[in-house]
Write a protein that holds these residues in place. Structure first.
Motif, PDB file in Angstrom:
ATOM      1  N   SER A   1       0.821  -1.099  -0.096  1.00  0.00           N
ATOM      2  CA  SER A   1      -0.265   0.049   0.487  1.00  0.00           C
ATOM      3  C   SER A   1       0.755   1.128  -0.197  1.00  0.00           C
ATOM      4  O   SER A   1       1.864   1.473   0.284  1.00  0.00           O
ATOM      5  CB  SER A   1      -0.505  -0.418   1.117  1.00  0.00           C
ATOM      6  N   ASN A   2       0.553   2.379  -0.490  1.00  0.00           N
ATOM      7  CA  ASN A   2       0.852   3.670  -0.590  1.00  0.00           C
ATOM      8  C   ASN A   2       0.652   5.103  -0.919  1.00  0.00           C
ATOM      9  O   ASN A   2      -1.102   4.090  -1.167  1.00  0.00           O
ATOM     10  CB  ASN A   2       1.694   4.337  -2.108  1.00  0.00           C
ATOM     11  N   LEU A   3       1.506   5.603  -0.169  1.00  0.00           N
ATOM     12  CA  LEU A   3       0.582   6.998   0.084  1.00  0.00           C
ATOM     13  C   LEU A   3       1.252   7.519   0.430  1.00  0.00           C
ATOM     14  O   LEU A   3       1.606   8.244   1.999  1.00  0.00           O
ATOM     15  CB  LEU A   3      -1.116   7.426   1.400  1.00  0.00           C
ATOM     16  N   ASP A   4       2.139   8.631   0.127  1.00  0.00           N
ATOM     17  CA  ASP A   4       2.729  10.440  -0.200  1.00  0.00           C
ATOM     18  C   ASP A   4       4.092   9.473   0.267  1.00  0.00           C
ATOM     19  O   ASP A   4       4.847   9.882   1.699  1.00  0.00           O
ATOM     20  CB  ASP A   4       2.301  10.902   1.116  1.00  0.00           C
ATOM     21  N   SER A   5       4.870   8.403   0.182  1.00  0.00           N
ATOM     22  CA  SER A   5       6.236   7.767   0.655  1.00  0.00           C
ATOM     23  C   SER A   5       6.891   7.804  -0.213  1.00  0.00           C
ATOM     24  O   SER A   5       7.803   6.983  -0.015  1.00  0.00           O
ATOM     25  CB  SER A   5       5.556   5.948   0.433  1.00  0.00           C
ATOM     26  N   ILE A   6       7.503   9.209  -0.988  1.00  0.00           N
ATOM     27  CA  ILE A   6       8.477   9.326  -1.253  1.00  0.00           C
ATOM     28  C   ILE A   6       9.534   9.147  -0.436  1.00  0.00           C
ATOM     29  O   ILE A   6      10.936   8.967  -1.195  1.00  0.00           O
ATOM     30  CB  ILE A   6       8.412  10.940  -1.537  1.00  0.00           C
ATOM     31  N   LYS A   7      10.090   9.784   0.798  1.00  0.00           N
ATOM     32  CA  LYS A   7      10.854   9.507   2.229  1.00  0.00           C
ATOM     33  C   LYS A   7      11.728   7.936   2.202  1.00  0.00           C
ATOM     34  O   LYS A   7      12.884   7.770   2.001  1.00  0.00           O
ATOM     35  CB  LYS A   7      10.866  10.264   2.939  1.00  0.00           C
ATOM     36  N   TRP A   8      10.997   7.311   1.342  1.00  0.00           N
ATOM     37  CA  TRP A   8      10.752   5.397   1.135  1.00  0.00           C
ATOM     38  C   TRP A   8      11.337   4.817   0.903  1.00  0.00           C
ATOM     39  O   TRP A   8      11.968   3.617   0.367  1.00  0.00           O
ATOM     40  CB  TRP A   8      10.068   4.777   2.429  1.00  0.00           C
TER      41      TRP A   8
ATOM     42  N   HIS B   1       2.117  -6.336  -5.811  1.00  0.00           N
ATOM     43  CA  HIS B   1       1.164  -5.451  -6.944  1.00  0.00           C
ATOM     44  C   HIS B   1       0.822  -4.175  -5.487  1.00  0.00           C
ATOM     45  O   HIS B   1       0.896  -4.312  -4.337  1.00  0.00           O
ATOM     46  CB  HIS B   1      -0.439  -6.041  -5.840  1.00  0.00           C
ATOM     47  N   PHE B   2       1.022  -3.252  -6.314  1.00  0.00           N
ATOM     48  CA  PHE B   2       0.793  -2.009  -5.209  1.00  0.00           C
ATOM     49  C   PHE B   2      -0.253  -0.919  -5.908  1.00  0.00           C
ATOM     50  O   PHE B   2      -0.644  -0.947  -6.707  1.00  0.00           O
ATOM     51  CB  PHE B   2       1.914  -1.031  -6.488  1.00  0.00           C
ATOM     52  N   ILE B   3      -1.234  -0.604  -4.722  1.00  0.00           N
ATOM     53  CA  ILE B   3      -2.513   0.034  -4.553  1.00  0.00           C
ATOM     54  C   ILE B   3      -1.554   1.771  -3.531  1.00  0.00           C
ATOM     55  O   ILE B   3      -1.141   1.689  -2.942  1.00  0.00           O
ATOM     56  CB  ILE B   3      -3.240  -0.908  -3.239  1.00  0.00           C
ATOM     57  N   ASP B   4      -2.256   2.322  -4.378  1.00  0.00           N
ATOM     58  CA  ASP B   4      -1.968   3.653  -4.135  1.00  0.00           C
ATOM     59  C   ASP B   4      -3.344   4.519  -4.159  1.00  0.00           C
ATOM     60  O   ASP B   4      -4.284   4.110  -4.548  1.00  0.00           O
ATOM     61  CB  ASP B   4      -1.613   4.682  -5.079  1.00  0.00           C
TER      62      ASP B   4
ATOM     63  N   LYS C   1      -5.847   3.716  -6.184  1.00  0.00           N
ATOM     64  CA  LYS C   1      -7.700   4.064  -5.433  1.00  0.00           C
ATOM     65  C   LYS C   1      -7.312   4.912  -4.336  1.00  0.00           C
ATOM     66  O   LYS C   1      -6.673   4.714  -3.287  1.00  0.00           O
ATOM     67  CB  LYS C   1      -8.524   2.739  -4.505  1.00  0.00           C
ATOM     68  N   LYS C   2      -8.446   5.834  -5.248  1.00  0.00           N
ATOM     69  CA  LYS C   2      -8.307   7.502  -4.215  1.00  0.00           C
ATOM     70  C   LYS C   2      -8.801   6.926  -2.759  1.00  0.00           C
ATOM     71  O   LYS C   2     -10.345   6.621  -2.692  1.00  0.00           O
ATOM     72  CB  LYS C   2      -8.212   8.850  -4.977  1.00  0.00           C
ATOM     73  N   ASN C   3      -8.319   7.758  -1.783  1.00  0.00           N
ATOM     74  CA  ASN C   3      -8.821   7.893  -0.247  1.00  0.00           C
ATOM     75  C   ASN C   3      -9.128   6.324  -0.067  1.00  0.00           C
ATOM     76  O   ASN C   3     -10.144   6.661   1.226  1.00  0.00           O
ATOM     77  CB  ASN C   3     -10.256   8.881  -0.694  1.00  0.00           C
ATOM     78  N   CYS C   4      -8.649   5.654  -0.107  1.00  0.00           N
ATOM     79  CA  CYS C   4      -8.574   3.627   0.389  1.00  0.00           C
ATOM     80  C   CYS C   4      -7.708   3.813   1.135  1.00  0.00           C
ATOM     81  O   CYS C   4      -6.417   4.117   1.629  1.00  0.00           O
ATOM     82  CB  CYS C   4      -8.753   2.550  -0.327  1.00  0.00           C
ATOM     83  N   SER C   5      -7.893   3.238   2.233  1.00  0.00           N
ATOM     84  CA  SER C   5      -7.483   3.123   3.768  1.00  0.00           C
ATOM     85  C   SER C   5      -6.753   1.932   3.516  1.00  0.00           C
ATOM     86  O   SER C   5      -6.905   1.328   2.564  1.00  0.00           O
ATOM     87  CB  SER C   5      -8.269   2.680   4.832  1.00  0.00           C
ATOM     88  N   ILE C   6      -5.484   1.980   4.615  1.00  0.00           N
ATOM     89  CA  ILE C   6      -4.802   1.199   4.350  1.00  0.00           C
ATOM     90  C   ILE C   6      -4.803  -0.305   4.310  1.00  0.00           C
ATOM     91  O   ILE C   6      -4.473  -1.438   3.367  1.00  0.00           O
ATOM     92  CB  ILE C   6      -3.210   0.749   5.162  1.00  0.00           C
ATOM     93  N   TYR C   7      -6.071  -0.716   5.191  1.00  0.00           N
ATOM     94  CA  TYR C   7      -6.809  -2.130   5.179  1.00  0.00           C
ATOM     95  C   TYR C   7      -7.576  -2.081   3.598  1.00  0.00           C
ATOM     96  O   TYR C   7      -7.518  -3.563   3.360  1.00  0.00           O
ATOM     97  CB  TYR C   7      -7.832  -2.082   5.819  1.00  0.00           C
ATOM     98  N   GLU C   8      -8.292  -1.575   3.200  1.00  0.00           N
ATOM     99  CA  GLU C   8      -8.522  -1.708   1.946  1.00  0.00           C
ATOM    100  C   GLU C   8      -7.716  -1.499   1.223  1.00  0.00           C
ATOM    101  O   GLU C   8      -7.724  -2.510  -0.247  1.00  0.00           O
ATOM    102  CB  GLU C   8      -9.676  -0.177   1.644  1.00  0.00           C
ATOM    103  N   ALA C   9      -6.688  -0.947   0.902  1.00  0.00           N
ATOM    104  CA  ALA C   9      -5.732  -1.264  -0.001  1.00  0.00           C
ATOM    105  C   ALA C   9      -5.436  -2.590   0.364  1.00  0.00           C
ATOM    106  O   ALA C   9      -4.425  -3.166  -0.982  1.00  0.00           O
ATOM    107  CB  ALA C   9      -4.323  -0.485   0.433  1.00  0.00           C
TER     108      ALA C   9
END
Length: 140
Positions: free
Chosen positions: A7-14, A33-36, A63-71
């Motif tokens: 799962s990914n959300l704004d993780s540019i530093k990692w 499988h990447f889910i953003d 999948k915009k605005n999905c939670s980590i668990y949904e991802a």
């Protein structure tokens, strides 16, 4: 065969270290499988542009605005492999980790009311499993 779910959300530093870690895994063939969830920091673009070595098959879902668990559930539902591992962008594996897991972990099938089969894993009692943290420039 194994699928890594990320799962990914704004993780540019990692993301650079994560992609290199995955690309350097010694396991011959696996899926990732990447889910953003709608990143705005450029990490999603870096993920999609990255060229993985031969043997790594990558899939991408936005999948915009999905939670980590949904991802994670999106990744599990779309997996076509027998086993899945959740590996987030701030996680790292030793290069031979998937080889060890696939060789030594015993899996047992569980049945849930939905009728879907899932797997639970058991490690030998002598294994000590814990998170490991490495300090970089004095930071954890």
């Amino acid at each position: 065969m194994i699928t890594i779910i990320c799962s990914n959300l704004d993780s540019i530093k990692w993301i650079k270290g994560y992609l290199e870690c995955v690309n350097n895994l010694l396991f011959n063939k696996f899926h990732i499988h990447f889910i953003d969830a709608g990143s705005k920091d450029g990490s999603w673009e870096k993920i999609k542009e990255y060229k993985f070595r031969e043997g790594i098959h990558s899939n991408y879902t936005l999948k915009k605005n999905c939670s980590i668990y949904e991802a994670w559930n999106i990744g599990y539902k779309n997996s076509t492999t027998t086993y899945c591992i959740n590996l987030n962008t701030d996680d790292r594996l030793f290069p031979n980790a998937l080889n060890i897991l696939s060789k030594y972990i015993k899996f047992k099938k569980l049945r849930y009311p939905s009728g879907k089969k899932v797997f639970d894993w058991i490690v030998p009692k002598e294994w000590v499993i814990k998170d490991a943290y490495v300090k970089v420039d004095g930071k954890k």
